[in-house]
Motif scaffolding. Structure first.
Motif, mmCIF file in Angstrom:
data_model
loop_
_atom_site.group_PDB
_atom_site.id
_atom_site.type_symbol
_atom_site.label_atom_id
_atom_site.label_comp_id
_atom_site.label_asym_id
_atom_site.label_seq_id
_atom_site.Cartn_x
_atom_site.Cartn_y
_atom_site.Cartn_z
ATOM 1 N N GLY A 101 29.679 37.597 45.529
ATOM 2 C CA GLY A 101 30.406 37.379 46.769
ATOM 3 C C GLY A 101 31.075 36.041 46.964
ATOM 4 O O GLY A 101 31.839 35.867 47.916
ATOM 5 N N LYS A 102 30.846 35.059 46.104
ATOM 6 C CA LYS A 102 31.424 33.731 46.312
ATOM 7 C C LYS A 102 32.763 33.629 45.581
ATOM 8 O O LYS A 102 32.818 33.609 44.347
ATOM 9 N N THR A 103 33.831 33.549 46.345
ATOM 10 C CA THR A 103 35.175 33.552 45.760
ATOM 11 C C THR A 103 35.416 32.360 44.832
ATOM 12 O O THR A 103 36.262 32.447 43.951
ATOM 13 N N LYS A 104 34.671 31.268 45.008
ATOM 14 C CA LYS A 104 34.891 30.098 44.148
ATOM 15 C C LYS A 104 34.571 30.388 42.679
ATOM 16 O O LYS A 104 35.003 29.654 41.799
ATOM 17 N N TYR A 105 33.836 31.455 42.393
ATOM 18 C CA TYR A 105 33.506 31.807 41.013
ATOM 19 C C TYR A 105 34.431 32.864 40.417
ATOM 20 O O TYR A 105 34.331 33.182 39.240
ATOM 21 N N TYR A 106 35.315 33.423 41.221
ATOM 22 C CA TYR A 106 36.147 34.523 40.726
ATOM 23 C C TYR A 106 37.070 34.107 39.579
ATOM 24 O O TYR A 106 37.402 34.927 38.731
ATOM 25 N N ASP A 107 37.476 32.846 39.537
ATOM 26 C CA ASP A 107 38.349 32.436 38.431
ATOM 27 C C ASP A 107 37.619 32.440 37.085
ATOM 28 O O ASP A 107 38.239 32.400 36.033
ATOM 29 N N SER A 108 36.286 32.519 37.119
ATOM 30 C CA SER A 108 35.515 32.635 35.872
ATOM 31 C C SER A 108 35.577 34.047 35.292
ATOM 32 O O SER A 108 35.212 34.254 34.138
ATOM 33 N N LEU A 109 36.001 34.983 36.097
ATOM 34 C CA LEU A 109 36.250 36.349 35.596
ATOM 35 C C LEU A 109 37.695 36.348 35.096
ATOM 36 O O LEU A 109 38.595 36.934 35.693
ATOM 37 N N SER A 110 37.917 35.654 33.992
ATOM 38 C CA SER A 110 39.242 35.165 33.639
ATOM 39 C C SER A 110 40.290 36.239 33.355
ATOM 40 O O SER A 110 41.449 36.075 33.750
ATOM 41 N N ASP A 111 39.952 37.313 32.676
ATOM 42 C CA ASP A 111 40.967 38.350 32.433
ATOM 43 C C ASP A 111 41.358 39.030 33.748
ATOM 44 O O ASP A 111 42.541 39.276 34.003
ATOM 45 N N TRP A 112 40.353 39.343 34.569
ATOM 46 C CA TRP A 112 40.644 39.941 35.880
ATOM 47 C C TRP A 112 41.468 38.971 36.717
ATOM 48 O O TRP A 112 42.457 39.370 37.337
ATOM 49 N N TYR A 113 41.076 37.704 36.718
ATOM 50 C CA TYR A 113 41.757 36.696 37.530
ATOM 51 C C TYR A 113 43.208 36.536 37.098
ATOM 52 O O TYR A 113 44.109 36.447 37.921
ATOM 53 N N ARG A 114 43.446 36.530 35.788
ATOM 54 C CA ARG A 114 44.806 36.401 35.263
ATOM 55 C C ARG A 114 45.658 37.603 35.691
ATOM 56 O O ARG A 114 46.817 37.460 36.041
ATOM 57 N N ALA A 115 45.060 38.785 35.708
ATOM 58 C CA ALA A 115 45.809 39.997 36.072
ATOM 59 C C ALA A 115 46.124 40.061 37.559
ATOM 60 O O ALA A 115 47.164 40.589 37.953
ATOM 61 N N THR A 116 45.233 39.519 38.392
ATOM 62 C CA THR A 116 45.384 39.689 39.839
ATOM 63 C C THR A 116 45.743 38.404 40.581
ATOM 64 O O THR A 116 46.026 38.465 41.778
#
Length: 156
Positions: free
Chosen positions: A61-76
């Protein structure tokens, strides 16, 4: 146009359970005992050319970690509006996450792939740790991850 229709079907099937052109699918993801904090997981779909189609689920739930989901983050671009469902809890080492939802029939046996990105605080990220074709024959077949995911299956 076809991609738009598939994306619309994906989104619509997630928001309107029980549609005639969708089937209930259950994702079961069991993590290894990696010894760290809870893992963030992002589930998303790409087409036969590897182009992003849509996001299905996210654990954490913490958005500050979402950039660590790097392929998903790059796509979205980190846009959580792309995700049909977000659970606030990450998934602990050795634990199992089971989620069910309706997916459009058009996503199966048509070249689409499910990706799962995994990330754990203070440990290395694992983009596209699982990449599995969405096929009727693949249902119920266990897939092993590279780092944090011991086993993933989808059943329909």
């Amino acid at each position: 146009m076809k991609k738009l229709l598939i994306a619309l079907a994906l989104t619509t099937s997630l928001t309107a359970p029980g549609m005639a052109l969708a089937k209930e699918v259950t994702f079961t993801t069991t993590l290894t005992n990696y010894g760290g904090d809870g893992a963030y997981l992002a589930y998303y779909v790409t087409d036969a050319n590897g182009a992003y189609v849509g996001s299905l689920w996210m654990a954490g739930g913490k958005t500050k970690y979402y950039d660590s989901l790097s392929d998903w983050y790059r796509a979205t671009g980190g846009n959580t509006a792309e995700v049909a469902g977000i659970t606030g809890a990450s998934v602990g080492a050795g634990k199992t996450l089971t989620v069910s939802f309706d997916l459009a029939d058009a996503l199966f046996d048509a070249g689409y792939e499910l990706h799962i990105d995994a990330s754990v605080e203070d440990m290395r990220d694992s983009p596209s740790e699982i990449v599995v074709p969405l096929t009727s024959e693949g249902a119920g077949q266990p897939v092993q991850g590279r780092a944090y995911i011991a086993q993933f299956t989808y059943d329909m």
